[in-house]
Design a protein around this motif. Structure first.
Motif, PDB file in Angstrom:
ATOM      1  N   LEU A 164       0.816  -1.224   0.000  1.00 52.70           N
ATOM      2  CA  LEU A 164       0.000   0.000   0.000  1.00 52.70           C
ATOM      3  C   LEU A 164       0.851   1.276   0.000  1.00 52.70           C
ATOM      4  N   PRO A 165       1.874   1.399   0.879  1.00 47.27           N
ATOM      5  CA  PRO A 165       2.689   2.614   0.850  1.00 47.27           C
ATOM      6  C   PRO A 165       3.388   2.821  -0.492  1.00 47.27           C
ATOM      7  N   GLN A 166       3.854   1.713  -1.107  1.00 45.71           N
ATOM      8  CA  GLN A 166       4.538   1.808  -2.400  1.00 45.71           C
ATOM      9  C   GLN A 166       3.582   2.297  -3.486  1.00 45.71           C
ATOM     10  N   ILE A 167       2.351   1.785  -3.444  1.00 49.17           N
ATOM     11  CA  ILE A 167       1.357   2.183  -4.460  1.00 49.17           C
ATOM     12  C   ILE A 167       0.989   3.655  -4.297  1.00 49.17           C
ATOM     13  N   ILE A 168       0.736   4.084  -3.049  1.00 50.28           N
ATOM     14  CA  ILE A 168       0.386   5.495  -2.811  1.00 50.28           C
ATOM     15  C   ILE A 168       1.536   6.386  -3.276  1.00 50.28           C
ATOM     16  N   ASN A 169       2.767   5.986  -2.964  1.00 50.71           N
ATOM     17  CA  ASN A 169       3.934   6.758  -3.385  1.00 50.71           C
ATOM     18  C   ASN A 169       4.032   6.814  -4.911  1.00 50.71           C
ATOM     19  N   ALA A 170       3.787   5.668  -5.572  1.00 55.10           N
ATOM     20  CA  ALA A 170       3.871   5.621  -7.031  1.00 55.10           C
ATOM     21  C   ALA A 170       2.792   6.478  -7.689  1.00 55.10           C
ATOM     22  N   LEU A 171       1.625   6.578  -7.018  1.00 57.54           N
ATOM     23  CA  LEU A 171       0.505   7.354  -7.579  1.00 57.54           C
ATOM     24  C   LEU A 171       0.655   8.853  -7.350  1.00 57.54           C
ATOM     25  N   THR A 172       1.614   9.246  -6.518  1.00 56.08           N
ATOM     26  CA  THR A 172       1.770  10.673  -6.194  1.00 56.08           C
ATOM     27  C   THR A 172       3.205  11.141  -6.467  1.00 56.08           C
ATOM     28  N   PRO A 173       3.659  11.046  -7.733  1.00 53.94           N
ATOM     29  CA  PRO A 173       5.052  11.417  -8.034  1.00 53.94           C
ATOM     30  C   PRO A 173       5.340  12.895  -7.780  1.00 53.94           C
ATOM     31  N   LYS A 174       4.310  13.731  -7.810  1.00 52.48           N
ATOM     32  CA  LYS A 174       4.512  15.160  -7.546  1.00 52.48           C
ATOM     33  C   LYS A 174       3.960  15.552  -6.179  1.00 52.48           C
ATOM     34  N   GLY A 175       3.860  14.589  -5.280  1.00 54.22           N
ATOM     35  CA  GLY A 175       3.340  14.871  -3.942  1.00 54.22           C
ATOM     36  C   GLY A 175       1.906  15.356  -4.005  1.00 54.22           C
ATOM     37  N   GLU A 176       1.597  16.363  -3.206  1.00 52.62           N
ATOM     38  CA  GLU A 176       0.231  16.897  -3.142  1.00 52.62           C
ATOM     39  C   GLU A 176      -0.183  17.565  -4.458  1.00 52.62           C
ATOM     40  N   GLN A 177       0.794  17.891  -5.305  1.00 47.85           N
ATOM     41  CA  GLN A 177       0.497  18.545  -6.585  1.00 47.85           C
ATOM     42  C   GLN A 177       0.115  17.554  -7.680  1.00 47.85           C
ATOM     43  N   THR A 178       0.171  16.262  -7.370  1.00 49.44           N
ATOM     44  CA  THR A 178      -0.139  15.239  -8.375  1.00 49.44           C
ATOM     45  C   THR A 178      -1.564  15.403  -8.899  1.00 49.44           C
ATOM     46  N   ASN A 179      -1.727  15.201 -10.206  1.00 50.21           N
ATOM     47  CA  ASN A 179      -3.039  15.251 -10.843  1.00 50.21           C
ATOM     48  C   ASN A 179      -3.808  13.974 -10.481  1.00 50.21           C
ATOM     49  N   ASN A 180      -4.864  14.126  -9.662  1.00 42.20           N
ATOM     50  CA  ASN A 180      -5.626  12.953  -9.205  1.00 42.20           C
ATOM     51  C   ASN A 180      -6.298  12.212 -10.349  1.00 42.20           C
ATOM     52  N   GLN A 181      -6.756  12.937 -11.355  1.00 44.81           N
ATOM     53  CA  GLN A 181      -7.425  12.280 -12.477  1.00 44.81           C
ATOM     54  C   GLN A 181      -6.444  11.378 -13.225  1.00 44.81           C
ATOM     55  N   GLU A 182      -5.222  11.862 -13.375  1.00 48.79           N
ATOM     56  CA  GLU A 182      -4.172  11.066 -14.021  1.00 48.79           C
ATOM     57  C   GLU A 182      -3.919   9.788 -13.223  1.00 48.79           C
ATOM     58  N   ALA A 183      -3.840   9.931 -11.902  1.00 44.90           N
ATOM     59  CA  ALA A 183      -3.616   8.773 -11.026  1.00 44.90           C
ATOM     60  C   ALA A 183      -4.769   7.784 -11.151  1.00 44.90           C
ATOM     61  N   ASN A 184      -6.004   8.296 -11.144  1.00 44.99           N
ATOM     62  CA  ASN A 184      -7.169   7.416 -11.249  1.00 44.99           C
ATOM     63  C   ASN A 184      -7.213   6.713 -12.605  1.00 44.99           C
ATOM     64  N   ASP A 185      -6.785   7.412 -13.675  1.00 45.34           N
ATOM     65  CA  ASP A 185      -6.731   6.797 -15.007  1.00 45.34           C
ATOM     66  C   ASP A 185      -5.709   5.660 -15.029  1.00 45.34           C
ATOM     67  N   ASP A 186      -4.561   5.884 -14.375  1.00 44.56           N
ATOM     68  CA  ASP A 186      -3.528   4.841 -14.330  1.00 44.56           C
ATOM     69  C   ASP A 186      -4.008   3.625 -13.534  1.00 44.56           C
ATOM     70  N   ILE A 187      -4.746   3.870 -12.461  1.00 37.53           N
ATOM     71  CA  ILE A 187      -5.321   2.760 -11.680  1.00 37.53           C
ATOM     72  C   ILE A 187      -6.227   1.932 -12.573  1.00 37.53           C
ATOM     73  N   GLN A 188      -7.094   2.623 -13.330  1.00 41.82           N
ATOM     74  CA  GLN A 188      -8.033   1.939 -14.226  1.00 41.82           C
ATOM     75  C   GLN A 188      -7.277   1.127 -15.272  1.00 41.82           C
ATOM     76  N   LYS A 189      -6.197   1.699 -15.794  1.00 39.34           N
ATOM     77  CA  LYS A 189      -5.409   1.028 -16.832  1.00 39.34           C
ATOM     78  C   LYS A 189      -4.802  -0.264 -16.302  1.00 39.34           C
ATOM     79  N   VAL A 190      -4.165  -0.192 -15.125  1.00 41.98           N
ATOM     80  CA  VAL A 190      -3.524  -1.390 -14.567  1.00 41.98           C
ATOM     81  C   VAL A 190      -4.577  -2.434 -14.185  1.00 41.98           C
ATOM     82  N   LEU A 191      -5.699  -1.974 -13.622  1.00 43.85           N
ATOM     83  CA  LEU A 191      -6.772  -2.924 -13.284  1.00 43.85           C
ATOM     84  C   LEU A 191      -7.303  -3.604 -14.537  1.00 43.85           C
ATOM     85  N   GLY A 192      -7.383  -2.853 -15.625  1.00 36.94           N
ATOM     86  CA  GLY A 192      -7.834  -3.439 -16.889  1.00 36.94           C
ATOM     87  C   GLY A 192      -6.896  -4.518 -17.357  1.00 36.94           C
ATOM     88  N   MET A 193      -5.603  -4.320 -17.147  1.00 39.87           N
ATOM     89  CA  MET A 193      -4.599  -5.312 -17.562  1.00 39.87           C
ATOM     90  C   MET A 193      -4.722  -6.618 -16.780  1.00 39.87           C
TER      91      MET A 193
END
Length: 199
Positions: A164-193
């Protein structure tokens, strides 16, 4: 673009002993190595990319005979870390996406840990205690992963606490400035795979 694919790829490499993909470029080349190494799961050969690789890891975990050797145990532990990735990503989606999941984690008493995971300058992330994980994740879903991977529920909770910590870290490469929509799209992509290997 988040680092989610990289972290999942890294977990898959560890699960397969770290040799996969050293001399190959990209996920496709690594997948070829993985399939060559596993050899047994022919139905994965038509499945390209990360999804096929994860399927191979999960297949080797559930299809392998239990000899009880330390090497198999270590490989099984690494494979379990890969097996909980879809569970964690689904959980994030169930909360309503990355931001809602972060709020839920903070609300469950993990505020300082979440701050540490989201901070792009921090590379060391402590695991989440099993009791925290048990309060957050659906027991039936965890039990399902335990059955699929032929492991104990406590081991699955432990794997979630590690990944879990690794995934949260990977989803927030720009810290609090990370684009949440981009992160959610990547989650959807990996889940689709990996969706084909979940059921």
């Amino acid at each position: 673009m988040t680092d989610l694919t990289s972290i999942v790829e890294g977990l898959a490499k560890q699960a397969l002993g770290g040799q996969a993909g050293q001399n190959n470029s990209g996920l496709g080349g690594m997948l070829g190595s993985v399939l060559g190494q596993l050899g047994s799961n022919q139905n994965n050969s038509s499945s390209g990319g990360l999804g096929g690789m994860l399927g191979g890891v999960l297949g080797s975990l559930t299809g392998g005979s239990n000899t009880g050797s330390e090497q198999n145990n270590s490989s099984g532990t690494q494979s379990l870390l890969v097996a909980v990735v879809p569970l964690i990503l689904s959980w994030i989606q169930q909360q309503g996406g990355l931001q809602a999941a972060l709020d839920k984690l903070r609300g469950s008493g993990l505020t300082s840990q979440v701050q540490n995971w989201v901070d792009p300058s921090t590379s060391e992330h402590s695991d989440v205690a099993n009791d925290h994980v048990q309060n957050l994740f659906n027991d039936k879903e965890v039990e399902q992963v335990a059955e699929q991977t032929q492991t104990q529920k406590q081991d699955v909770y432990g794997a979630i606490g590690t990944v879990l910590p690794q995934i949260i870290n990977a989803l927030t490469p720009k810290g609090e400035q990370t684009n949440n929509q981009e992160a959610n799209d990547d989650i959807q992509k990996v889940l689709g795979m990996v969706s084909g290997f979940l059921k």
